[in-house]
Design a protein around this motif. Structure first.
Motif, PDB file in Angstrom:
ATOM      1  N   TYR A 419      40.813  42.767  32.869  1.00 32.49           N
ATOM      2  CA  TYR A 419      39.753  41.818  33.182  1.00 32.49           C
ATOM      3  C   TYR A 419      38.401  42.397  32.780  1.00 32.49           C
ATOM      4  O   TYR A 419      38.264  43.620  32.624  1.00 32.49           O
ATOM      5  CB  TYR A 419      39.724  41.522  34.694  1.00 32.49           C
ATOM      6  CG  TYR A 419      40.860  40.671  35.189  1.00 32.49           C
ATOM      7  CD1 TYR A 419      40.742  39.281  35.227  1.00 32.49           C
ATOM      8  CD2 TYR A 419      42.053  41.241  35.614  1.00 32.49           C
ATOM      9  CE1 TYR A 419      41.785  38.483  35.681  1.00 32.49           C
ATOM     10  CE2 TYR A 419      43.104  40.457  36.076  1.00 32.49           C
ATOM     11  CZ  TYR A 419      42.957  39.078  36.101  1.00 32.49           C
ATOM     12  OH  TYR A 419      43.993  38.294  36.550  1.00 32.49           O
ATOM     13  N   PRO A 420      37.390  41.557  32.646  1.00 34.09           N
ATOM     14  CA  PRO A 420      36.038  42.066  32.384  1.00 34.09           C
ATOM     15  C   PRO A 420      35.522  42.862  33.579  1.00 34.09           C
ATOM     16  O   PRO A 420      36.014  42.729  34.702  1.00 34.09           O
ATOM     17  CB  PRO A 420      35.203  40.801  32.175  1.00 34.09           C
ATOM     18  CG  PRO A 420      36.124  39.660  32.214  1.00 34.09           C
ATOM     19  CD  PRO A 420      37.453  40.110  32.698  1.00 34.09           C
ATOM     20  N   TRP A 421      34.497  43.658  33.323  1.00 32.36           N
ATOM     21  CA  TRP A 421      33.943  44.526  34.355  1.00 32.36           C
ATOM     22  C   TRP A 421      33.454  43.729  35.565  1.00 32.36           C
ATOM     23  O   TRP A 421      33.586  44.165  36.704  1.00 32.36           O
ATOM     24  CB  TRP A 421      32.785  45.338  33.787  1.00 32.36           C
ATOM     25  CG  TRP A 421      32.667  46.701  34.410  1.00 32.36           C
ATOM     26  CD1 TRP A 421      32.994  47.066  35.678  1.00 32.36           C
ATOM     27  CD2 TRP A 421      32.215  47.881  33.766  1.00 32.36           C
ATOM     28  NE1 TRP A 421      32.769  48.399  35.883  1.00 32.36           N
ATOM     29  CE2 TRP A 421      32.285  48.933  34.718  1.00 32.36           C
ATOM     30  CE3 TRP A 421      31.746  48.168  32.491  1.00 32.36           C
ATOM     31  CZ2 TRP A 421      31.903  50.233  34.415  1.00 32.36           C
ATOM     32  CZ3 TRP A 421      31.379  49.473  32.204  1.00 32.36           C
ATOM     33  CH2 TRP A 421      31.455  50.489  33.154  1.00 32.36           C
ATOM     34  N   SER A 422      32.897  42.557  35.345  1.00 33.78           N
ATOM     35  CA  SER A 422      32.372  41.758  36.455  1.00 33.78           C
ATOM     36  C   SER A 422      33.470  41.426  37.456  1.00 33.78           C
ATOM     37  O   SER A 422      33.250  41.443  38.681  1.00 33.78           O
ATOM     38  CB  SER A 422      31.743  40.461  35.927  1.00 33.78           C
ATOM     39  OG  SER A 422      32.701  39.704  35.190  1.00 33.78           O
ATOM     40  N   VAL A 423      34.676  41.123  36.961  1.00 32.09           N
ATOM     41  CA  VAL A 423      35.796  40.807  37.853  1.00 32.09           C
ATOM     42  C   VAL A 423      36.206  42.032  38.651  1.00 32.09           C
ATOM     43  O   VAL A 423      36.536  41.939  39.840  1.00 32.09           O
ATOM     44  CB  VAL A 423      36.993  40.267  37.044  1.00 32.09           C
ATOM     45  CG1 VAL A 423      38.207  40.049  37.939  1.00 32.09           C
ATOM     46  CG2 VAL A 423      36.605  38.968  36.347  1.00 32.09           C
ATOM     47  N   LEU A 424      36.170  43.201  38.001  1.00 32.88           N
ATOM     48  CA  LEU A 424      36.550  44.429  38.696  1.00 32.88           C
ATOM     49  C   LEU A 424      35.551  44.771  39.804  1.00 32.88           C
ATOM     50  O   LEU A 424      35.944  45.187  40.897  1.00 32.88           O
ATOM     51  CB  LEU A 424      36.638  45.589  37.697  1.00 32.88           C
ATOM     52  CG  LEU A 424      37.665  45.446  36.571  1.00 32.88           C
ATOM     53  CD1 LEU A 424      37.687  46.689  35.702  1.00 32.88           C
ATOM     54  CD2 LEU A 424      39.049  45.165  37.126  1.00 32.88           C
ATOM     55  N   ILE A 425      34.274  44.607  39.540  1.00 35.41           N
ATOM     56  CA  ILE A 425      33.248  44.928  40.536  1.00 35.41           C
ATOM     57  C   ILE A 425      33.318  43.960  41.718  1.00 35.41           C
ATOM     58  O   ILE A 425      33.334  44.383  42.884  1.00 35.41           O
ATOM     59  CB  ILE A 425      31.847  44.895  39.897  1.00 35.41           C
ATOM     60  CG1 ILE A 425      31.725  46.005  38.850  1.00 35.41           C
ATOM     61  CG2 ILE A 425      30.761  45.045  40.964  1.00 35.41           C
ATOM     62  CD1 ILE A 425      30.459  45.920  38.008  1.00 35.41           C
ATOM     63  N   ILE A 426      33.370  42.674  41.427  1.00 34.49           N
ATOM     64  CA  ILE A 426      33.461  41.677  42.503  1.00 34.49           C
ATOM     65  C   ILE A 426      34.753  41.864  43.294  1.00 34.49           C
ATOM     66  O   ILE A 426      34.769  41.786  44.529  1.00 34.49           O
ATOM     67  CB  ILE A 426      33.388  40.249  41.917  1.00 34.49           C
ATOM     68  CG1 ILE A 426      32.006  39.999  41.310  1.00 34.49           C
ATOM     69  CG2 ILE A 426      33.698  39.209  42.987  1.00 34.49           C
ATOM     70  CD1 ILE A 426      31.898  38.713  40.518  1.00 34.49           C
ATOM     71  N   GLY A 427      35.842  42.162  42.591  1.00 34.19           N
ATOM     72  CA  GLY A 427      37.127  42.372  43.256  1.00 34.19           C
ATOM     73  C   GLY A 427      37.137  43.568  44.169  1.00 34.19           C
ATOM     74  O   GLY A 427      37.823  43.580  45.199  1.00 34.19           O
ATOM     75  N   GLN A 428      36.350  44.595  43.812  1.00 37.04           N
ATOM     76  CA  GLN A 428      36.259  45.787  44.661  1.00 37.04           C
ATOM     77  C   GLN A 428      35.618  45.437  46.003  1.00 37.04           C
ATOM     78  O   GLN A 428      36.063  45.883  47.069  1.00 37.04           O
ATOM     79  CB  GLN A 428      35.462  46.875  43.935  1.00 37.04           C
ATOM     80  CG  GLN A 428      35.474  48.230  44.622  1.00 37.04           C
ATOM     81  CD  GLN A 428      34.253  48.478  45.479  1.00 37.04           C
ATOM     82  OE1 GLN A 428      34.315  49.084  46.546  1.00 37.04           O
ATOM     83  NE2 GLN A 428      33.113  47.981  45.036  1.00 37.04           N
ATOM     84  N   PHE A 429      34.573  44.615  45.988  1.00 34.28           N
ATOM     85  CA  PHE A 429      33.941  44.187  47.236  1.00 34.28           C
ATOM     86  C   PHE A 429      34.867  43.270  48.033  1.00 34.28           C
ATOM     87  O   PHE A 429      34.906  43.320  49.269  1.00 34.28           O
ATOM     88  CB  PHE A 429      32.614  43.490  46.943  1.00 34.28           C
ATOM     89  CG  PHE A 429      31.521  44.419  46.494  1.00 34.28           C
ATOM     90  CD1 PHE A 429      31.111  45.473  47.298  1.00 34.28           C
ATOM     91  CD2 PHE A 429      30.910  44.257  45.267  1.00 34.28           C
ATOM     92  CE1 PHE A 429      30.113  46.340  46.894  1.00 34.28           C
ATOM     93  CE2 PHE A 429      29.899  45.107  44.844  1.00 34.28           C
ATOM     94  CZ  PHE A 429      29.503  46.165  45.658  1.00 34.28           C
TER      95      PHE A 429
END
Length: 459
Positions: A419-429
């Motif tokens: 996935y793109p980085w944005s999905v990884l960051i949002i998913g972490q939260f």
């Protein structure tokens, strides 16, 4: 203070779902949990009887410590533990090591292994490893040289920018030095996975310890990802809690989104302080030359930067804290701590034998923005699944094995996402906020995500 007490009160004892029987480990306490204590807990739990356990056989590798081609640390660290996962994952060509082991065989173990993971000859991981071993003989090795050039370049710029920041009083150069310190550290992780080499010492420049991280990262995180055995999950508790559980309070679930950047910024210095305290308390050796590596940067700044000691200390600490923020932000959003990944407590695949390689597919998601660049992969924990499956192979050449990874995935009808980085960051939260384990089978979840969220299915 009330906030701190509220968070720490969540410390608890729990049991791992990747183990058949997990009797004593572990008390989740960031002030006490560390690689050394983790290994001691493993020795108490692994039924290795003070020896080295591989599958269901005990070996005495005492005389092999100095003979190990990868370096003595790997053997010394693991005395008294089950080394099955470590042995399988770190030996692309297992035939010779297995023959050597016969010399050190003691007897069969009297009790079953704790862990549910399997390494069957016809399973996913060993099938993939055999193909890697064959391919490795013909791959282009030249990118390995570029990995060395990249890390040496980052090290040089770290020092140069720090020195010039002193001379010109430039915050921009402080940030550049911090960023390159972070990239030097992440790139050095590529080298401490390999046999002993001088570039693994670069990891210590930021106050971390390559010795500790060979345990925390290579032996713990890589082998038991997102479980209670994963120190890169448990050492952040109770402040950052990615494992879903009903006892999470509001602070841990949502306020952690706000204070997590401060934790990122403190990773470097807190690790060193904890290590220093433990060395003093346990009367461990404080005189290793590697312990002086972090101080080479301020020494160079003082000698060549032309400023007083106070200014050197202030600038150096700025570099350390900013570099630590970059390291924490990149590392903790690299593809594990995400609501798309399997975590401790989530339902595992409904199979009788949990192949270790298949478990990797469910606990890793790759970053589509960086996986196809050698430099970006080396400096941002890219090609993450491939790195977990074959960690001893340089980041520069692991991309050459994707064809056989896809072949193996197709053979076992396995799926993997990026996935793109944005999905990884949002998913972490989102994972921090999650307080209930997922009960659906991971295979079903993956297919739904790919369909609903547009995730790219690799292979």
């Amino acid at each position: 203070m009330a906030l701190l007490v509220t968070i720490i009160m969540s410390s608890e004892k729990r049991f791992s779902t990747i183990a058949n029987n997990y009797p004593t480990f572990q008390d989740i306490n960031p002030l006490a949990l560390n690689p050394s204590r983790w290994m001691n807990s493993r020795r108490a739990d692994d039924k290795a009887e003070g020896l080295w356990r591989l599958h269901d056989t005990l070996y005495d590798l005492t005389d092999f410590v100095k003979l190990h081609p990868g370096g003595a640390d790997w053997i010394k660290f693991t005395r008294g533990t089950d080394i099955t996962e470590a042995f399988e994952v770190h030996h692309i060509y297992p035939a010779l090591p297995e023959r050597l082991l016969e010399k050190y065989k003691v007897r069969k173990a009297t009790e079953p292994r704790n862990y549910k993971f399997t390494f069957n000859d016809d399973g996913f991981f060993r099938t993939f490893r055999r193909k890697v071993a064959k391919k490795l003989k013909t791959v282009d090795r030249s990118p390995e040289k570029m990995s060395k050039i990249y890390i040496d370049g980052f090290l040089f710029v770290t020092f140069l920018a720090a020195i010039l920041a002193m001379q010109w009083d430039s915050m921009a150069l402080v940030i550049l030095s911090s960023l390159c310190l972070n990239y030097t550290t992440i790139s050095a992780h590529n080298f401490f996975h390999q046999k002993d080499n001088f570039r693994m010492y670069y990891f210590n420049l930021c106050f971390l310890s390559y010795r500790d991280w060979r345990i925390q990262h290579s032996i713990s995180h890589h082998l038991y990802t997102n479980s209670l055995y994963d120190l890169e999950v448990t050492t952040f508790e109770p402040f950052l809690c990615w494992i879903p559980k009903a006892s999470k309070n509001v602070v841990q679930r949502y306020v952690s989104w706000i204070y997590s950047p401060f934790i990122y910024s403190a990773i470097f210095i807190l690790h060193y302080i904890q290590n220093l305290i433990l060395c003093i308390v346990n009367r461990k050796n404080l005189l290793r030359l590697e312990h002086l590596i972090p101080f080479t940067l301020p020494l160079a700044m003082y000698i060549l930067g032309g400023q007083n000691f106070t200014m050197v200390l202030k600038t150096w600490m700025s570099i350390i804290f900013i570099g630590s923020f970059f390291f924490g932000f990149i590392g903790l959003n690299a593809g594990h701590h995400n609501n798309h990944n399997v975590h401790e407590g989530d339902t595992l695949r409904q199979v009788s034998n949990m192949d270790w390689g298949i478990y990797c597919l469910d606990t890793v998601i790759d970053n589509s923005a960086i996986s196809h660049s050698h430099l970006a992969s080396l400096t941002h924990f890219g090609n993450h699944l491939m790195h977990h499956l074959i960690p001893t192979i340089d980041h520069g050449i692991i991309s050459q094995f994707y064809t056989i990874l896809f072949e193996t995935m197709a053979e076992f009808e396995a799926e993997f996402e990026e996935y793109p980085w944005s999905v990884l960051i949002i998913g972490q939260f989102k994972q921090l906020a999650k307080n209930k384990p997922i009960t659906e089978d991971p295979i079903v979840r993956k297919k739904l995500r790919i369909k609903e969220h547009g995730g790219r299915k690799m292979g």
